[in-house]
Design a protein around this motif. Sequence first.
Motif, PDB file in Angstrom:
ATOM      1  N   PRO A 100       0.838  -1.192   0.000  1.00 51.52           N
ATOM      2  CA  PRO A 100       0.000   0.000   0.000  1.00 51.52           C
ATOM      3  C   PRO A 100       0.875   1.245   0.000  1.00 51.52           C
ATOM      4  CG  PRO A 100       0.045  -0.984   2.190  1.00 51.52           C
ATOM      5  CD  PRO A 100       0.763  -1.939   1.276  1.00 51.52           C
ATOM      6  N   VAL A 101       0.379   2.316  -0.588  1.00 52.04           N
ATOM      7  CA  VAL A 101       1.144   3.553  -0.704  1.00 52.04           C
ATOM      8  C   VAL A 101       0.312   4.723  -0.200  1.00 52.04           C
ATOM      9  CG1 VAL A 101       2.672   2.878  -2.602  1.00 52.04           C
ATOM     10  CG2 VAL A 101       0.383   3.729  -3.106  1.00 52.04           C
ATOM     11  N   VAL A 102       1.002   5.784   0.200  1.00 52.73           N
ATOM     12  CA  VAL A 102       0.349   7.006   0.650  1.00 52.73           C
ATOM     13  C   VAL A 102       0.562   8.101  -0.380  1.00 52.73           C
ATOM     14  CG1 VAL A 102       0.605   8.916   2.306  1.00 52.73           C
ATOM     15  CG2 VAL A 102       0.320   6.576   3.133  1.00 52.73           C
ATOM     16  N   VAL A 103      -0.480   8.891  -0.612  1.00 52.31           N
ATOM     17  CA  VAL A 103      -0.378  10.148  -1.345  1.00 52.31           C
ATOM     18  C   VAL A 103      -0.738  11.250  -0.362  1.00 52.31           C
ATOM     19  CG1 VAL A 103      -1.328  11.566  -3.207  1.00 52.31           C
ATOM     20  CG2 VAL A 103      -0.924   9.127  -3.584  1.00 52.31           C
ATOM     21  N   TYR A 104       0.083  12.286  -0.255  1.00 51.90           N
ATOM     22  CA  TYR A 104      -0.203  13.380   0.664  1.00 51.90           C
ATOM     23  C   TYR A 104      -0.363  14.674  -0.131  1.00 51.90           C
ATOM     24  CZ  TYR A 104       4.789  14.355   0.076  1.00 51.90           C
ATOM     25  OH  TYR A 104       6.017  14.620  -0.453  1.00 51.90           O
ATOM     26  N   THR A 105      -1.294  15.515   0.288  1.00 54.51           N
ATOM     27  CA  THR A 105      -1.503  16.802  -0.370  1.00 54.51           C
ATOM     28  C   THR A 105      -1.812  17.864   0.683  1.00 54.51           C
ATOM     29  OG1 THR A 105      -3.914  16.981  -0.680  1.00 54.51           O
ATOM     30  CG2 THR A 105      -2.736  15.472  -2.151  1.00 54.51           C
ATOM     31  N   THR A 106      -1.527  19.091   0.339  1.00 48.31           N
ATOM     32  CA  THR A 106      -1.945  20.196   1.178  1.00 48.31           C
ATOM     33  C   THR A 106      -3.399  20.537   0.855  1.00 48.31           C
ATOM     34  OG1 THR A 106      -1.312  22.391   1.980  1.00 48.31           O
ATOM     35  CG2 THR A 106      -1.196  22.008  -0.411  1.00 48.31           C
ATOM     36  N   THR A 107      -3.908  21.589   1.452  1.00 48.54           N
ATOM     37  CA  THR A 107      -5.317  21.946   1.292  1.00 48.54           C
ATOM     38  C   THR A 107      -5.599  22.547  -0.083  1.00 48.54           C
ATOM     39  OG1 THR A 107      -4.726  24.011   2.404  1.00 48.54           O
ATOM     40  CG2 THR A 107      -5.808  22.329   3.737  1.00 48.54           C
ATOM     41  N   LEU A 187      -7.429  -3.108   3.514  1.00 44.69           N
ATOM     42  CA  LEU A 187      -6.179  -3.483   2.856  1.00 44.69           C
ATOM     43  C   LEU A 187      -6.003  -4.996   2.814  1.00 44.69           C
ATOM     44  CD1 LEU A 187      -3.750  -0.808   4.356  1.00 44.69           C
ATOM     45  CD2 LEU A 187      -4.582  -0.918   1.998  1.00 44.69           C
ATOM     46  N   ALA A 188      -6.613  -5.702   3.776  1.00 47.74           N
ATOM     47  CA  ALA A 188      -6.478  -7.160   3.821  1.00 47.74           C
ATOM     48  C   ALA A 188      -7.282  -7.841   2.724  1.00 47.74           C
ATOM     49  CB  ALA A 188      -6.905  -7.681   5.185  1.00 47.74           C
ATOM     50  N   LYS A 189      -8.287  -7.150   2.183  1.00 44.63           N
ATOM     51  CA  LYS A 189      -9.120  -7.735   1.135  1.00 44.63           C
ATOM     52  C   LYS A 189      -8.364  -7.775  -0.189  1.00 44.63           C
ATOM     53  CE  LYS A 189     -12.522  -4.844   1.472  1.00 44.63           C
ATOM     54  NZ  LYS A 189     -13.849  -4.186   1.316  1.00 44.63           N
ATOM     55  N   PRO A 190      -8.606  -8.781  -1.001  1.00 43.17           N
ATOM     56  CA  PRO A 190      -7.975  -8.790  -2.328  1.00 43.17           C
ATOM     57  C   PRO A 190      -8.526  -7.665  -3.187  1.00 43.17           C
ATOM     58  CG  PRO A 190      -9.596 -10.556  -2.140  1.00 43.17           C
ATOM     59  CD  PRO A 190      -9.466  -9.960  -0.780  1.00 43.17           C
ATOM     60  N   GLY A 191      -7.750  -7.259  -4.171  1.00 45.29           N
ATOM     61  CA  GLY A 191      -8.185  -6.202  -5.070  1.00 45.29           C
ATOM     62  C   GLY A 191      -7.759  -4.837  -4.592  1.00 45.29           C
ATOM     63  N   GLY A 192      -8.266  -3.813  -5.267  1.00 50.01           N
ATOM     64  CA  GLY A 192      -7.859  -2.453  -4.979  1.00 50.01           C
ATOM     65  C   GLY A 192      -8.603  -1.841  -3.813  1.00 50.01           C
ATOM     66  N   PHE A 193      -8.081  -0.704  -3.343  1.00 51.88           N
ATOM     67  CA  PHE A 193      -8.706   0.026  -2.239  1.00 51.88           C
ATOM     68  C   PHE A 193      -8.180   1.449  -2.257  1.00 51.88           C
ATOM     69  CE2 PHE A 193      -8.211   1.425   2.278  1.00 51.88           C
ATOM     70  CZ  PHE A 193      -9.546   1.717   2.502  1.00 51.88           C
ATOM     71  N   LEU A 194      -9.087   2.413  -2.061  1.00 48.64           N
ATOM     72  CA  LEU A 194      -8.724   3.825  -1.985  1.00 48.64           C
ATOM     73  C   LEU A 194      -9.325   4.420  -0.726  1.00 48.64           C
ATOM     74  CD1 LEU A 194      -7.559   6.464  -3.182  1.00 48.64           C
ATOM     75  CD2 LEU A 194      -9.715   6.733  -4.432  1.00 48.64           C
ATOM     76  N   ALA A 195      -8.495   5.050   0.086  1.00 45.53           N
ATOM     77  CA  ALA A 195      -8.953   5.751   1.274  1.00 45.53           C
ATOM     78  C   ALA A 195      -8.610   7.224   1.143  1.00 45.53           C
ATOM     79  CB  ALA A 195      -8.306   5.176   2.530  1.00 45.53           C
ATOM     80  N   SER A 196      -9.551   8.098   1.525  1.00 47.64           N
ATOM     81  CA  SER A 196      -9.338   9.535   1.516  1.00 47.64           C
ATOM     82  C   SER A 196      -9.499  10.052   2.938  1.00 47.64           C
ATOM     83  CB  SER A 196     -10.353  10.220   0.580  1.00 47.64           C
ATOM     84  OG  SER A 196     -10.206  11.625   0.614  1.00 47.64           O
ATOM     85  N   LEU A 197      -8.391  10.458   3.536  1.00 48.64           N
ATOM     86  CA  LEU A 197      -8.394  10.917   4.925  1.00 48.64           C
ATOM     87  C   LEU A 197      -8.130  12.415   4.968  1.00 48.64           C
ATOM     88  CD1 LEU A 197      -6.207   8.110   6.597  1.00 48.64           C
ATOM     89  CD2 LEU A 197      -8.678   8.108   6.149  1.00 48.64           C
TER      90      LEU A 197
END
Length: 599
Positions: A100-107, A187-197
């Motif tokens: 899994p990877v993180v993408v970070y952005t400012t406001t 993340l434990a599930k197979p396939g893709g996943f996108l989280a927006s925090l």
Amino acid sequence: MSRELQIDELSIPVPIGRVVPAGRSQLEARSLLHCRTNGADTLAMALFGLGVRRAFGVLGGAIAQFCAALHRAGIEVIHARHESGAAFMATEAHFATDEPVVVYTTTGPGATNALTGLVAGAWDGAKIIVVTGATELPERGRLAFQETGPRSLDLGSWLWDASNYLEYTIEDAGQIALVRQRLALNLAKPGGFLASLSFPLGVQGATARSVSPDVVTLSPPVGVCPALVEQVHERLCDGPFVIWVGFGAREAAPQLLELAERTGAPVMTSPRAKGVFPESHPQHLGVTGMFGGQPWVHDYFRANRPDHVLVLGSRLGQTTSCFDPTFAPRRAFIHVDIDATTFGVAYPESETLGVCAEIGALLTGLNELDASTFRDPELGGAASDAASLTKIPAAACELIDLDGPVHPSSLMAAIQRVIVERSSAIVLADAGNSFAWANARLRFDRPGRYRTPSGFASMTNATSGVVGAAMASHAAAVAIVGDGAMLMSNEVSTAVQYSADAKWIVLNDASYGMVRHGMLAVGMEPRGTAIPPTNFAMLATALGATGIRVSSARELDEALVKMMQTPGPVIVDVAMDLNPPPPFGRRNEILTHGWERHE
């Protein structure tokens, strides 16, 4: 599966085969895990415990504290030139490592800039966690600078399956424990996943007790029951069948090869699945799809329509199937996928037996059965014999034009010789003429070598993503891109900064070639498709990379060899012949006439 990394008396699950980054002492890790710390460190350590090793983004005041925490947690922080480029890099880093990877952005614009890359990554099935800065609660609704509130980056409406999407605003550091658990389950599930925090600056700095990651448990894949295997087996034994392979079957390549050879079934692949089944294998029919789909696959179905089509790990979207009724079997699709929402969608008028199962487990079960039952005439004779297949002509090896602008076929043949066959580099093809020619002409014999954005099909996916692939794989990665995509966005400067072994081959024809040829094909004047000539070799030098200029086919092999032998980022600028139409005529036919002329 995981092994336990011992840090004094602490245990942190680390996926097998993954290297824990150096740079954080045991004392520092212990301090972060046991002492009261701030919200940024708490979330960063939780992400490290979930297997995150890289984060891509563009720094800004509203996210700087979190970026510093990522670094302290042992996560490599890569600073890109554009947030969407960061998302493309993150996607390709995921596919290169399966982490899994993180993408970070400012406001504000930092968050909105990332949208295209994030949606494209989600469509391709990457596992991405995007963390964006957010406006403090007391300041919302008051015209705060770059105001960004809850749901400001709501991506759910853009996704095929919103069940693989998590959106959460962290208003208090105490919520991070719950966020960590929800991330772990997805993340434990197979396939893709996108989280927006969404992560306000005040919460990043607020005091919190860190979340120990040692309670996360990932369950092993569930097996397939014998009754389900037998049901699929009965169908495959009841008449000839063809196997249609998608990107979702890439982890089951060995089992797929065994089943094909045991049954003699012809195999065709989606563009993203090139290499999942060896393209040099005599049972490989070819690649389907509207961009670079090989016409002999269509011809085979017209002459030898099977009773069943066994679909493995493909959603059969338009870029894979064109929704072409020619590919519909006489009797039924047998569609195997972990995502049941894909069953029957592309071909609603055809019978579909939906099999919600892990592909490798199902194929293993089929391979354990008596191979002779697939061929016994008394049982229906399941598959066409490999010897009866129409042989696929080899990709062009000769140079069509030795002098002057390079014909795309000559370039693809050189890429096949120098890069595909003489290296192990990952090859990416960007949306446009690039992926049409690459899909049609390049051949791969193992999975993981080829990436193309055929789902959301965003330009600059490869111009930026190649840097993430190179950094994550610690090896060369090559992007085949158009000049329009390269001008639209690229991360060459990022590659220079991190000495990434990223390579670009630019199809430079001074035009938006895909649009130009599409307009010509439907009888329109291609106004607005021309681009002022650009010297990308000089651009490379200006950015600190190596630039190589190719003006004729005679120079191709030498230039590509030099590119692969040169450490670090390299751009090969190829002067292309503007006139040869790319192999995506069926796309133009669909746009102009629909299917009334093809049924």
